[in-house]
Design a protein around this motif. Structure first.
Motif, PDB file in Angstrom:
ATOM      1  N   LEU A 139      -9.442  16.599  12.681  1.00 37.86           N
ATOM      2  CA  LEU A 139     -10.046  16.887  11.388  1.00 37.86           C
ATOM      3  C   LEU A 139     -10.172  15.618  10.541  1.00 37.86           C
ATOM      4  CD1 LEU A 139      -8.277  20.261  10.517  1.00 37.86           C
ATOM      5  CD2 LEU A 139     -10.598  19.913  11.370  1.00 37.86           C
ATOM      6  N   ALA A 140      -9.168  14.750  10.618  1.00 39.74           N
ATOM      7  CA  ALA A 140      -9.236  13.499   9.869  1.00 39.74           C
ATOM      8  C   ALA A 140     -10.438  12.668  10.316  1.00 39.74           C
ATOM      9  CB  ALA A 140      -7.947  12.703  10.058  1.00 39.74           C
ATOM     10  N   LEU A 141     -10.694  12.658  11.615  1.00 43.75           N
ATOM     11  CA  LEU A 141     -11.822  11.910  12.151  1.00 43.75           C
ATOM     12  C   LEU A 141     -13.149  12.585  11.795  1.00 43.75           C
ATOM     13  CD1 LEU A 141     -12.610   9.467  13.903  1.00 43.75           C
ATOM     14  CD2 LEU A 141     -12.465  10.964  15.902  1.00 43.75           C
ATOM     15  N   ALA A 142     -13.191  13.914  11.950  1.00 45.32           N
ATOM     16  CA  ALA A 142     -14.439  14.638  11.683  1.00 45.32           C
ATOM     17  C   ALA A 142     -14.804  14.630  10.205  1.00 45.32           C
ATOM     18  CB  ALA A 142     -14.307  16.072  12.183  1.00 45.32           C
ATOM     19  N   TRP A 143     -13.789  14.712   9.345  1.00 49.74           N
ATOM     20  CA  TRP A 143     -14.042  14.805   7.907  1.00 49.74           C
ATOM     21  C   TRP A 143     -13.913  13.457   7.206  1.00 49.74           C
ATOM     22  CZ3 TRP A 143     -10.413  19.630   7.032  1.00 49.74           C
ATOM     23  CH2 TRP A 143     -11.034  20.778   7.578  1.00 49.74           C
ATOM     24  N   ASN A 144     -13.566  12.401   7.968  1.00 49.56           N
ATOM     25  CA  ASN A 144     -13.385  11.066   7.399  1.00 49.56           C
ATOM     26  C   ASN A 144     -12.327  11.073   6.295  1.00 49.56           C
ATOM     27  OD1 ASN A 144     -13.849   8.288   7.136  1.00 49.56           O
ATOM     28  ND2 ASN A 144     -15.398   8.591   5.547  1.00 49.56           N
ATOM     29  N   LYS A 145     -11.168  11.606   6.631  1.00 49.59           N
ATOM     30  CA  LYS A 145     -10.064  11.691   5.680  1.00 49.59           C
ATOM     31  C   LYS A 145      -8.846  10.945   6.209  1.00 49.59           C
ATOM     32  CE  LYS A 145     -12.367  14.201   2.861  1.00 49.59           C
ATOM     33  NZ  LYS A 145     -12.766  13.667   1.533  1.00 49.59           N
ATOM     34  N   PRO A 146      -8.035  10.380   5.322  1.00 49.15           N
ATOM     35  CA  PRO A 146      -6.821   9.689   5.771  1.00 49.15           C
ATOM     36  C   PRO A 146      -5.779  10.667   6.296  1.00 49.15           C
ATOM     37  CG  PRO A 146      -6.881   9.766   3.387  1.00 49.15           C
ATOM     38  CD  PRO A 146      -8.205  10.281   3.861  1.00 49.15           C
TER      39      PRO A 146
END
Length: 356
Positions: free
Chosen positions: A107-114
């Motif tokens: 999810l961090a990769l897909a949503w560009n979140k830390p």
């Protein structure tokens, strides 16, 4: 990793999968719960009278995305509005931890979140401060659960020093094993405590291991468990799948056993307060929900002028809300990369701080 200026409306997705609870929560910086979901696995492990790691991991794999999806939809927050994704990476069951971490990374990769990895044990103590206006630190932190019975000196949310812990079984683990001896259904700990309410806690004189050694802030419940086993069936019994005691006798065993554990927990926590000279004790973990334990600890602390803070009952067992601990790192712009890995074992740092 650094991720720009912090927004005014701050939202965090937290994921928990350390053992047999699959949980997710969406939280604000001030601790408000916007969305939460917990999927239990009790029915999957009941036949084995305990948590089977492989079954737990497979169940997490099936449930993790639906649980996250439910929490997100309940919160009404879009992924783009999240400030970060937090996930418990240690300690816990290896397979269970990996499922949660894999979901968080994806999810961090897909949503560009830390990404923020958190310590499950520290999160249990952090839960004591949720909803409070003032900080709970510094304090003595006491985590009492099925996997942990450990005392820490907590200077801050993430700066901890190990004081002592169990050298064999955890308190909650011992509750579950004695429950099996008494023929109680899984999960055994809560069932044993319910049975104990009808018993006499003074009926049987079970041992209080290490309680008479104030210089050792350690716990040992293996011998107590054996004492209960011998009391129930004697030294020669081989089959522990049935219990020949009457219901009254079972209740007395449960109450006497529970009292022995509580005496050890209360006594050692007070010894820790004496050693550290701190005046605040914070208690979290599943066993902290035990009514008799809470009552007797409250009485003991009140008589000594110690401020006692116990996590709300709904936050004692494993949950994702206590993942709010991640805000402490987010505020410092301290994030993890996708190389983040799990650390299954509970590390006992006798001579220094427990790292996050």
């Amino acid at each position: 990793m650094a991720f720009g200026q912090l927004p005014n409306d701050r939202y965090l997705l937290a994921i928990e999968s350390t053992c047999d609870e699959t949980a997710a929560a969406v939280l604000t910086r001030d601790g408000k719960i916007l969305g939460e979901c917990i999927a239990t696995q009790e029915e999957l492990h009941e036949a084995f009278a305990g948590v089977v790691p492989e079954i737990a991991a497979r169940a997490h794999l099936e449930r993790i995305l639906p649980v996250i999806d439910f929490a997100m939809k309940q919160s009404g927050i879009e992924p783009k509005s999240l400030e970060a994704i937090a996930v418990a990476t240690h300690p816990g069951l290896p397979g269970s931890l990996l499922v949660g971490l894999a979901a968080a990374k994806g999810l961090a990769l897909a949503w560009n979140k830390p990404l923020v990895g958190i310590n499950h044990v520290q999160a249990h103590i952090y839960a004591c401060g949720l909803g409070r206006e003032s900080s709970i630190f510094p304090c003595v932190g006491f985590v009492v659960s099925g996997g942990h019975t450990t005392l820490y000196r907590c200077e801050s949310a993430t700066q901890w020093h190990y004081l002592g812990g169990t050298i064999d079984d955890a308190a909650g683990e011992c509750f579950d094993k004695v429950a099996v001896m008494l023929g109680l259904p899984f999960p055994g700990g809560p069932q044993l405590s319910k049975l104990a309410e009808t018993g006499d806690p003074t009926a049987i004189s079970f041992p209080r291991p290490l309680l008479d050694q104030p210089t050792r802030l350690e716990f040992s419940f293996s011998g107590l468990k054996t004492a209960v086993r011998y009391h129930i069936g004697g030294t020669g019994k081989q089959d522990w799948s049935t219990c020949d005691l009457s219901e009254t006798q079972k209740a007395d065993v449960a109450a006497s056993f529970e009292q022995s554990v509580i005496d050890c927990l209360v006594g050692k926590s007070l010894q820790a307060m004496e050693r550290t000279q701190l005046r605040r004790l914070c208690v979290g973990g599943g066993v902290a929900a035990n009514r008799r334990f809470r009552t007797q600890l409250e009485t003991a602390c009140a008589s000594r002028g110690i401020e006692l803070i116990v996590a709300q009952k709904e936050l004692c067992t494993d949950n994702a809300v206590m993942g709010a601990l991640a805000w402490e790192r987010i505020d410092q712009n301290d994030f993890d990369g996708l190389e983040l890995d799990v650390q299954p074992g509970l590390l006992r740092y006798r001579d220094g701080a427990v790292p996050t």
